[in-house]
Design a protein around this motif. Sequence first.
Motif, mmCIF file in Angstrom:
data_model
loop_
_atom_site.group_PDB
_atom_site.id
_atom_site.type_symbol
_atom_site.label_atom_id
_atom_site.label_comp_id
_atom_site.label_asym_id
_atom_site.label_seq_id
_atom_site.Cartn_x
_atom_site.Cartn_y
_atom_site.Cartn_z
ATOM 1 N N TYR A 39 0.795 -1.233 0.000
ATOM 2 C CA TYR A 39 0.000 0.000 0.000
ATOM 3 C C TYR A 39 0.825 1.280 0.000
ATOM 4 O O TYR A 39 0.696 2.116 0.881
ATOM 5 N N PHE A 47 -5.414 -1.059 -5.577
ATOM 6 C CA PHE A 47 -6.405 -1.755 -4.756
ATOM 7 C C PHE A 47 -7.803 -1.171 -4.990
ATOM 8 O O PHE A 47 -8.780 -1.916 -5.123
ATOM 9 N N ILE A 50 -9.034 -2.671 -8.035
ATOM 10 C CA ILE A 50 -9.436 -4.075 -7.812
ATOM 11 C C ILE A 50 -10.870 -4.142 -7.302
ATOM 12 O O ILE A 50 -11.664 -4.989 -7.736
ATOM 13 N N TYR A 56 -13.889 -9.338 -8.723
ATOM 14 C CA TYR A 56 -13.678 -9.106 -7.283
ATOM 15 C C TYR A 56 -15.033 -8.765 -6.655
ATOM 16 O O TYR A 56 -15.430 -7.616 -6.522
ATOM 17 N N GLY A 165 -14.696 -4.988 5.074
ATOM 18 C CA GLY A 165 -13.856 -5.172 3.888
ATOM 19 C C GLY A 165 -13.055 -6.463 3.889
ATOM 20 O O GLY A 165 -12.196 -6.659 3.035
ATOM 21 N N SER A 166 -13.286 -7.334 4.876
ATOM 22 C CA SER A 166 -12.538 -8.588 5.010
ATOM 23 C C SER A 166 -11.040 -8.390 5.240
ATOM 24 O O SER A 166 -10.241 -9.280 4.949
ATOM 25 N N SER A 167 -10.668 -7.224 5.792
ATOM 26 C CA SER A 167 -9.253 -7.011 6.136
ATOM 27 C C SER A 167 -8.807 -8.031 7.181
ATOM 28 O O SER A 167 -7.629 -8.391 7.234
ATOM 29 N N ASN A 170 -6.599 -10.927 6.063
ATOM 30 C CA ASN A 170 -5.191 -10.804 5.702
ATOM 31 C C ASN A 170 -4.257 -11.090 6.878
ATOM 32 O O ASN A 170 -3.036 -10.976 6.747
ATOM 33 N N TYR A 210 -8.776 -13.133 -7.531
ATOM 34 C CA TYR A 210 -7.398 -12.762 -7.189
ATOM 35 C C TYR A 210 -6.447 -12.921 -8.379
ATOM 36 O O TYR A 210 -5.238 -12.819 -8.220
ATOM 37 N N THR A 217 -4.790 -7.254 -10.554
ATOM 38 C CA THR A 217 -4.252 -7.872 -9.329
ATOM 39 C C THR A 217 -2.782 -8.266 -9.548
ATOM 40 O O THR A 217 -1.960 -8.151 -8.633
ATOM 41 N N PHE A 220 -0.912 -5.164 -9.037
ATOM 42 C CA PHE A 220 -0.923 -4.853 -7.600
ATOM 43 C C PHE A 220 0.154 -5.682 -6.884
ATOM 44 O O PHE A 220 0.929 -5.158 -6.078
ATOM 45 N N MET A 256 -1.292 -15.325 -2.458
ATOM 46 C CA MET A 256 -0.687 -14.647 -3.614
ATOM 47 C C MET A 256 0.832 -14.805 -3.515
ATOM 48 O O MET A 256 1.420 -14.665 -2.443
ATOM 49 N N GLU A 286 0.904 -12.597 0.138
ATOM 50 C CA GLU A 286 -0.353 -12.328 0.864
ATOM 51 C C GLU A 286 -1.131 -13.619 1.094
ATOM 52 O O GLU A 286 -1.144 -14.506 0.255
ATOM 53 N N SER A 288 -5.216 -14.478 2.078
ATOM 54 C CA SER A 288 -6.544 -13.902 2.261
ATOM 55 C C SER A 288 -7.447 -15.049 2.721
ATOM 56 O O SER A 288 -7.915 -15.848 1.907
HETATM 57 C C1 AVI Z 1 -7.521 -5.726 1.631
HETATM 58 N N1 AVI Z 1 -7.874 -7.142 1.468
HETATM 59 C C2 AVI Z 1 -9.136 -7.445 2.154
HETATM 60 C C3 AVI Z 1 -7.840 -7.624 0.084
HETATM 61 C C4 AVI Z 1 -8.237 -9.125 0.032
HETATM 62 O O1 AVI Z 1 -9.157 -9.452 -0.705
HETATM 63 O O2 AVI Z 1 -7.635 -9.925 0.749
HETATM 64 C C5 AVI Z 1 -6.483 -7.412 -0.551
HETATM 65 C C6 AVI Z 1 -6.394 -7.950 -1.956
HETATM 66 N N2 AVI Z 1 -5.416 -8.676 -2.433
HETATM 67 C C7 AVI Z 1 -5.647 -8.973 -3.685
HETATM 68 N N3 AVI Z 1 -6.793 -8.460 -4.045
HETATM 69 C C8 AVI Z 1 -7.282 -7.798 -2.971
#
Ligand code: AVI
Length: 325
Positions: A39, A47, A50, A56, A165-167, A170, A210, A217, A220, A256, A286, A288
């Motif tokens: 970020y 993002f 996305i 998404y 936002g489902s943070s 992560n 994703y 993505t 990103f 990811m 990452e 998720s």
């Molecule tokens: C911020 N977060 C909730 C996103 C997710 O879906 O895990 C980050 C993301 N990574 C790839 N696309 C979106």
Amino acid sequence: MHAVSSTLSLPEAACTPVGSEVYRGLTSRPKTLCPWLFYDQRGSELFEAITELPEYYLTRTERAIFAEHGDEMIAAAAAESGPLTMIELGAGTATKTGLLLRAAIRSQGAVDYYPIDVSASALAAAEQHIAEGIPGVRIESRVGDYTQGIEPIPCEGRRLVLYIGSSIGNFEPADAVQVLREARRILAPGDHLLLGADRAKDASVLIPAYDDAAGVTADFNKNVLTRIHRELGADFNLRTFRHRARWNQEQSRIEMHLESLIAQTVSIPALHLEVRFARGETIHTENSYKFTPESIASIIERAGFALTRCWSDPRQWFGVYLATV
Ligand code: AVI
């Protein structure tokens, strides 16, 4: 062979937050990088892009749940004892929050709103669009990392912490519990948490979300290498890395990765580091996590909350959970 450090005493850049995370991650086996590195300004823009992609589904599904059930959520969190004060963790530009702020205004006339985020520029954008579009919101932004502690929030009635936002997905499950415990510390009995979390579903839906057709993505994910180039002088050749999204069924998470297409050595001058990659080796960038109603309830309860209500969409793709202290 993986990574080699050419020095014993760490250079100064390895002591900055970005430098130390890159040093730690690229000298680990397997190689990893923390998702917060995504970020920078470009990463935040990617993002945002996305969240509007056709694949998404998360953002638009959660928004639809708020549009349909926002009034019920506010009514369930409020009490006779006074107005609801809203606090949002990782608020960013607070685009989805408008639906809940409007619901609170419908119910109580005005609302105090405390968005918390590490990005001062995102909070400035939130303040501007709320001031222009939602009269009745008294907004007091707080710049900071909510995972490191949250300052007490003054309030006459009940507090509602939004973590949407489902943070939460992560974080590793144990860290997710810790984040919610941190939120709980600023709450009193009768206050609430509203948590948005993505649900486990078929890989044929998750993978495209994703790994989208337009490659946003992928950009990103690769942007983290551009950031390491800009901030630490690394000579990554982006064409030799490819974006990968994998569904890990056992852990119920999308992973990811950035996969090296060739055997190569990348140098990171600011860290005095040479990083070797085998062909096909990846940097895990990452996770998720995707939850069942039971797995998210367990995280909520381990953090000391009692789950009171939950809402979903007609396809049961996303969940919004209300919990109390
Ligand atoms: C911020 N977060 C909730 C996103 C997710 O879906 O895990 C980050 C993301 N990574 C790839 N696309 C979106």
